[in-house]
Design a protein around this motif. Sequence first.
Motif, short mmCIF file in Angstrom:
data_model
loop_
_atom_site.label_atom_id
_atom_site.label_comp_id
_atom_site.label_asym_id
_atom_site.label_seq_id
_atom_site.Cartn_x
_atom_site.Cartn_y
_atom_site.Cartn_z
N UNK A 309 0.81 -1.23 0.00
CA UNK A 309 0.00 0.00 0.00
C UNK A 309 0.83 1.27 0.00
N UNK A 310 2.13 1.16 0.38
CA UNK A 310 2.90 2.39 0.58
C UNK A 310 4.18 2.37 -0.27
N UNK A 311 4.61 3.57 -0.63
CA UNK A 311 5.74 3.73 -1.54
C UNK A 311 6.95 2.91 -1.07
N UNK A 312 7.51 2.14 -2.00
CA UNK A 312 8.74 1.41 -1.70
C UNK A 312 8.55 0.11 -0.94
N UNK A 313 7.30 -0.25 -0.63
CA UNK A 313 7.09 -1.49 0.13
C UNK A 313 6.71 -2.63 -0.81
N UNK A 314 6.94 -3.87 -0.33
CA UNK A 314 6.70 -5.08 -1.13
C UNK A 314 5.59 -5.91 -0.51
N UNK A 315 5.09 -6.90 -1.27
CA UNK A 315 4.08 -7.80 -0.69
C UNK A 315 4.63 -8.50 0.56
N UNK A 316 3.80 -8.61 1.54
CA UNK A 316 4.09 -9.34 2.79
C UNK A 316 5.28 -8.77 3.57
N UNK A 345 -3.25 5.78 10.80
CA UNK A 345 -3.68 6.30 9.49
C UNK A 345 -3.27 5.32 8.42
N UNK A 346 -3.99 5.34 7.31
CA UNK A 346 -3.62 4.47 6.20
C UNK A 346 -2.53 5.17 5.39
N UNK A 347 -1.35 5.30 6.02
CA UNK A 347 -0.21 5.92 5.35
C UNK A 347 1.04 5.25 5.90
N UNK A 449 -4.38 -8.21 13.25
CA UNK A 449 -5.69 -8.01 12.62
C UNK A 449 -6.32 -6.71 13.12
N UNK A 450 -6.18 -6.45 14.43
CA UNK A 450 -6.75 -5.21 14.98
C UNK A 450 -6.08 -3.99 14.36
N UNK A 451 -4.76 -4.08 14.24
CA UNK A 451 -4.02 -2.97 13.62
C UNK A 451 -4.53 -2.71 12.20
N UNK A 452 -4.65 -3.79 11.45
CA UNK A 452 -5.09 -3.62 10.06
C UNK A 452 -6.50 -3.06 10.00
N UNK A 453 -7.31 -3.45 10.97
CA UNK A 453 -8.67 -2.93 10.99
C UNK A 453 -8.67 -1.44 11.30
#
Length: 492
Positions: A309-316, A345-347, A449-453
């Motif tokens: 979701x964020x610049x420069x990051x990879x799956x998993x 925040x979703x950042x 899971x809570x964090x992601x939520x």
Amino acid sequence: MAESIILSKSRLKRGLQCTKSLYFTLHQKHLEPKPGPALQAQFDEGHEVGVLARQQLGRGKGYLIDLKPWDFHGYVRETKAAIERGEDLIFEASVQTGNLFARTDILKRNTSSGKWDIMEVKKSTDVRRDHIDDMTIQYLISGKAGVAIERLYVVHINRDCVFPNLEELFVIRDVTEQVLENVNSMKGRLNELWKMAKVTTEPVNDIGPHCDSPYKCVFKGHCWQKIPAMSVFNIYKIGGKKWEYYNEGIISIDEVNPEDFSGNVKRMIECTRSNTRFIDREGIRSALSEFEFPLYFLDFETAMYAIPRYHGTRPYQQLPFQYSLHVWRAPESSTLEHFEFLHTNDSDPGRQLAEKLLTQIGPVGSLVAYNRKFEMECLNSIGKRFPDLKDKLEDFISRFVDPLPIFQNHVYDPKFKGTFSIKTVAPALLGDQASYEGMEIADGEMAQVTLRNLITGKYSNLGRCTRENLLAYCRKDTQVMVDLVKWLYATQ
Ligand code: SF4
């Protein structure tokens, strides 16, 4: 009765793992626990991956069949209709022959042959053996149902994809040859499963390594009831040897000869059998000499995403969104300082989190983390994404010490029950006040899971888990770590 049984692909896959699992699925459904939040979040993420694959591979085209999952007849009817009216790309197409049913992620007309290609989307980062079985089932049922298949592809996640280049997220692997090689043996296995499905008496299958391979079976809670809380399965690092014991009828550790092992495995068996605690004070003292005050007890909570979701990051990639930091300035001091950080925040939290840490961790002293590799890797990956912070974070990384190997090498208590997890070691040595029991969030999976939520608002079934629960959980981790290190100092 038997004629009304539908063996869907997911049921067949259960049967391939263990016929008893298929029997329970068909005839003792009440034994299957409802998926918990962590498993549900995995399903949700699999769904998101599937939707993105459809968008990318279909390039905005294609016909999606979207009915209730259990409406097998509806799916088959819609698929036939779509094929007859000339659709070339069908999502969630389904076929049935007799009692066998299979749904495919993407069914695409092969323009050269006029037959069809199948694409199955997986959120793994490679092709696995069970994917080949999955596609062989698909191939056989499709062929019998009159949908001739030309090629078969597994579409999986590309672990080298870097956000924002999501057009590189999927790798398409042609597995046609592997599927064709698997066809003959699969035909026999499917026949067996169909015969088995009609039998209404429970198969006698015993537990075995298959209970966890290729998936952890959902019926373990039922079949494994006969195994006591402490058994040969709790002996760590003995791999397949535990099954040798089990097959010889040895379940209790009391029947295992410690002389068959060495090091901390031997010690674990001896302590368990004699119900005594082992402490190597000399070893503890020597290991603690690496710890330099002030001590900074650090614990990260992370989130990871199949779709970055964020610049420069990879799956998993593990992305730390939260930390708890306890500071113990000097051995004679009884006071602790506490700092915490939680980014909801979703950042990208990386820079903010690292900059905060840089203001709270001084130039001297050890960073303490239980199983430090995880925290070190998190800081390392932030340093790679933010080169101006790299040197300072590398300094932190070079100063980590770890209580885990001290316990592994120099302490054992029968209450550890064969694990050195902080959640087991802490209450065993410090008493009930160090237990996580009763906490709203009591393990890392639930924290994740809570964090992601909190970050995305996507996972709704979390009950009362909140920001405060998350802060309490992370704080508990570092508080318990402080108490364990104090225990080591007092014991040396
Ligand atoms: S727990 Fe093991 S034995 Fe029981 S149904 Fe599952 S795979 Fe079969």
